[in-house]
Design an enzyme around this catalytic site. Structure first.
Site, PDB file in Angstrom:
ATOM      1  N   LYS A   1       0.926  -1.068  -0.048  1.00 43.22           N
ATOM      2  CA  LYS A   1       0.036  -0.051   0.136  1.00 43.22           C
ATOM      3  C   LYS A   1       0.907   1.090  -0.062  1.00 43.22           C
ATOM      4  O   LYS A   1       1.836   1.273   0.440  1.00 43.22           O
ATOM      5  CB  LYS A   1      -1.025   0.046   1.460  1.00 43.22           C
TER       6      LYS A   1
ATOM      7  N   ARG B   1     -10.696 -11.242   1.574  1.00 41.72           N
ATOM      8  CA  ARG B   1     -11.490 -12.255   0.783  1.00 41.72           C
ATOM      9  C   ARG B   1     -11.031 -13.626   0.819  1.00 41.72           C
ATOM     10  O   ARG B   1     -11.611 -14.525   1.034  1.00 41.72           O
ATOM     11  CB  ARG B   1     -11.746 -11.716  -0.527  1.00 41.72           C
TER      12      ARG B   1
HETATM   13  N1  BES Z   1      -8.296  -3.457   4.353  1.00 40.40           N
HETATM   14  C1  BES Z   1      -8.426  -3.319   2.778  1.00 40.40           C
HETATM   15  C2  BES Z   1      -9.627  -2.490   2.619  1.00 40.40           C
HETATM   16  C3  BES Z   1      -9.689  -0.987   3.111  1.00 40.40           C
HETATM   17  C4  BES Z   1      -8.940   0.100   2.677  1.00 40.40           C
HETATM   18  C5  BES Z   1     -10.613  -0.975   4.348  1.00 40.40           C
HETATM   19  C6  BES Z   1      -9.104   1.483   3.192  1.00 40.40           C
HETATM   20  C7  BES Z   1     -10.762   0.535   4.881  1.00 40.40           C
HETATM   21  C8  BES Z   1     -10.001   1.525   4.549  1.00 40.40           C
HETATM   22  C9  BES Z   1      -8.402  -4.391   1.964  1.00 40.40           C
HETATM   23  O1  BES Z   1      -7.646  -5.482   2.505  1.00 40.40           O
HETATM   24  C10 BES Z   1      -7.755  -4.076   0.438  1.00 40.40           C
HETATM   25  O2  BES Z   1      -6.623  -3.467   0.613  1.00 40.40           O
HETATM   26  N2  BES Z   1      -8.600  -4.016  -0.561  1.00 40.40           N
HETATM   27  C11 BES Z   1      -8.108  -3.550  -1.648  1.00 40.40           C
HETATM   28  C12 BES Z   1      -8.684  -4.624  -2.674  1.00 40.40           C
HETATM   29  C13 BES Z   1      -8.212  -4.299  -4.206  1.00 40.40           C
HETATM   30  C14 BES Z   1      -6.813  -4.515  -4.457  1.00 40.40           C
HETATM   31  C15 BES Z   1      -8.792  -5.276  -5.195  1.00 40.40           C
HETATM   32  C16 BES Z   1      -8.845  -2.183  -1.914  1.00 40.40           C
HETATM   33  O3  BES Z   1      -9.925  -1.909  -1.560  1.00 40.40           O
HETATM   34  O4  BES Z   1      -8.226  -1.362  -2.638  1.00 40.40           O
HETATM   35 ZN    ZN Z   2      -5.428  -5.260   1.825  1.00 33.94          ZN
END
Ligand code: BES
Ligand code: ZN
Ligand code: ZN
Length: 489
Positions: free
Chosen positions: A266, A340
């Site tokens: 990230k 997921r």
């Molecule tokens: N934990 C995150 C989702 C999230 C992001 C929750 C910001 C709250 C605030 C999750 O694991 C994630 O990173 N999801 C990605 C999925 C994508 C790579 C398909 C996302 O939402 O960007």
């Molecule tokens: Zn994530």
């Protein structure tokens, strides 16, 4: 916080008598029953404050109190099931600011609001609003005043106070563990918290460790967890107070104790907030605490897959193909879509092991949910209309807001992979919340299931609506919602 009930007529002297005022009214609701003598001297002050929603005005007084607090409820036609909770929270915070030992709130007459509902909102509003996460402060400053509720005593009222007290404690417990920093909260920490809770509250608790997870085929949890030296755990809490052969309700919660994104790292901005990626799991633990204390006569199983998602030499990678607990294979295209994967294992396990009546899962699953619904409404996706309807009814009562998104076969097609049964991302950023749910849908066969994406609501973010009972940090969203559902089965 000690909570007492007193009959308005023979209530004792209080450090601060608090009463509700409707907009453009010159009356404190229910005051005539407490202290009729002071009414005439207050009239002008009440008129001046106006009773606007959320407004709090402090005035000197006499009789049963030296301080009177007037709290505006706004117009009666604008009442929601949150009005009294919200305003009670403001009152409680004022009492704390004044460093009072105790304060009293007058319950409005039944013509204005149902006393049972008012009492539950007062308890929840006060308790949740006086929460502060102080574990890491050298100087603890949060001194919580006691509350007296002025209402005609009855068994029903006493029972409701006790219930609301337990439910609020469930929310506070969830906040307390969800707010823990990631260096002090690993999957092992959550497992230990659950073990201690289970001993205290007479629940069964099983922890499945990495070796067992590998042996038993939890390929998703193992893959996501392998990049961290803090090993993954699958936590199972069981409350069994229903009949022996009654099928349980299974609750599943995502508990990623820190989500760096893994190899698909990230960006740095706000990455610290990913300590809240364990909120789904913490919600389930808080619910299990409350159901065991409420002694609900049903069977409930809480399943919490917990990992830390880290980049490193041992991490899973984009391009990997893994085998999930369901037996299906998944192509990893982004290691940041880890929630997921671990949930899929937990959902399949929950269905296979417990043949439940229903499965409900909570997860801070997608940033896309924040884009779609913002930070005050959670997304829900389901395969069962009846179950969805029940959860929606609970949401109306608790005012934890949810909105349903669709999941048809076209969305299921969006996660088809060229080389495996599915891939862990959809097509670009389209319908990100739904394609994540499509992945989960593949984990279960035919059990009624509701998925609740709490990415926007699990903690306070910049666009979060300011509410006294949601002080900065984790909100405990979902605890009151599902406890309402479980109480009404
Ligand atoms: N934990 C995150 C989702 C999230 C992001 C929750 C910001 C709250 C605030 C999750 O694991 C994630 O990173 N999801 C990605 C999925 C994508 C790579 C398909 C996302 O939402 O960007
Ligand atoms: Zn994530
Ligand atoms: Zn995550």
């Amino acid at each position: 916080m000690k909570i007492r009930v007193e009959n308005p007529k023979n209530s004792k002297k209080t450090m601060m008598l608090c009463g509700f005022v409707l907009e453009d009214s010159d009356k404190v609701l229910g005051l005539e029953k407490v202290d009729a003598k002071i009414i005439s001297s207050l009239k002008q002050s009440i008129k001046d404050m106006g009773g606007m929603f959320g407004k709090i005005v402090f005035i000197p007084s006499e009789g049963k109190t030296s301080r009177m607090l007037l709290a505006g409820l706004g117009k009666k036609e604008n009442f929601t099931n949150d009005t009294i909770r919200f305003v009670s929270g403001k009152i409680a915070q004022k009492a704390r600011e004044l460093k009072l030992r105790e304060f009293s709130i007058i319950v409005p007459p039944s013509s204005i609001v149902e006393p049972i509902s008012a009492v539950s909102q007062i308890v929840e509003g006060c308790k949740m609003s006086l929460y502060k996460f102080e574990k890491y402060k050298s100087k603890k400053e949060n001194i919580i005043p006691d509350l007296t509720i002025l209402v005609s005593k009855s068994e029903k009222i006493s029972k409701m106070i006790k219930t609301s007290d337990i439910i609020s404690d469930g929310v506070l417990f969830t906040k307390d563990i969800a707010n823990l920093p990631p260096n002090d909260c690993t999957p092992t920490t959550l497992a230990n918290v659950s073990k201690i809770l289970s001993k205290k509250n007479r629940m069964k608790c099983s922890i499945i460790s990495k070796k067992e997870l590998e042996k038993k085929g939890f390929g998703g949890i193992v893959a996501v967890g392998q990049g961290s030296k803090n090993e993954p755990k699958l936590i199972i809490l069981e409350h069994r107070m229903g009949s022996r052969n009654e099928k349980p309700i299974v609750l599943v919660g995502k508990a990623v104790t820190f989500d760096t994104g893994g190899i698909s790292l990230k960006p740095g901005e706000k990455m610290d907030e990913m300590k809240f990626d364990k909120c789904g799991g913490c919600t389930v633990i808080g619910i299990m605490k409350a159901v065991s204390e409420l002694k609900l006569p049903i069977n409930i199983v809480g399943i919490i897959p917990s990992v830390e998602n880290m980049p490193g030499g041992e991490s899973y990678r984009p391009g990997d193909i893994i085998k999930l607990y369901s037996g299906k294979t998944a192509e990893i295209l982004n290691t940041d879509a880890e929630g997921r994967i671990i949930l899929s294992d937990a959902l399949s396990f929950g269905e296979k092991q417990y043949s439940p009546k229903a499965i409900i899962d909570f997860a801070t699953l997608t940033g896309a949910c924040i884009i779609a619904l913002g930070t005050n409404v959670a997304g829900i996706i389901s395969n069962d209309e009846k179950l969805t309807q029940k959860i929606k009814e609970s949401s109306k009562r608790t005012t934890e807001e949810i909105w349903e998104l669709p999941l048809n076969n076209d969305y299921m097609d969006m996660i088809k992979s060229d080389v495996a049964d599915m891939k862990n991302v959809g097509i670009g950023r389209a319908a990100g919340t739904i394609t994540a749910a499509a992945f989960l849908r593949n984990a279960i066969k035919d059990t009624p299931w509701v998925h609740i994406d709490i990415a926007g609501v699990a903690w306070t973010q910049v666009a979060t609506k300011d509410k006294p009972y949601n002080p900065k940090g984790a909100t405990g969203f979902g605890v009151r919602l599902i406890l309402d559902y479980l109480q009404n089965i």
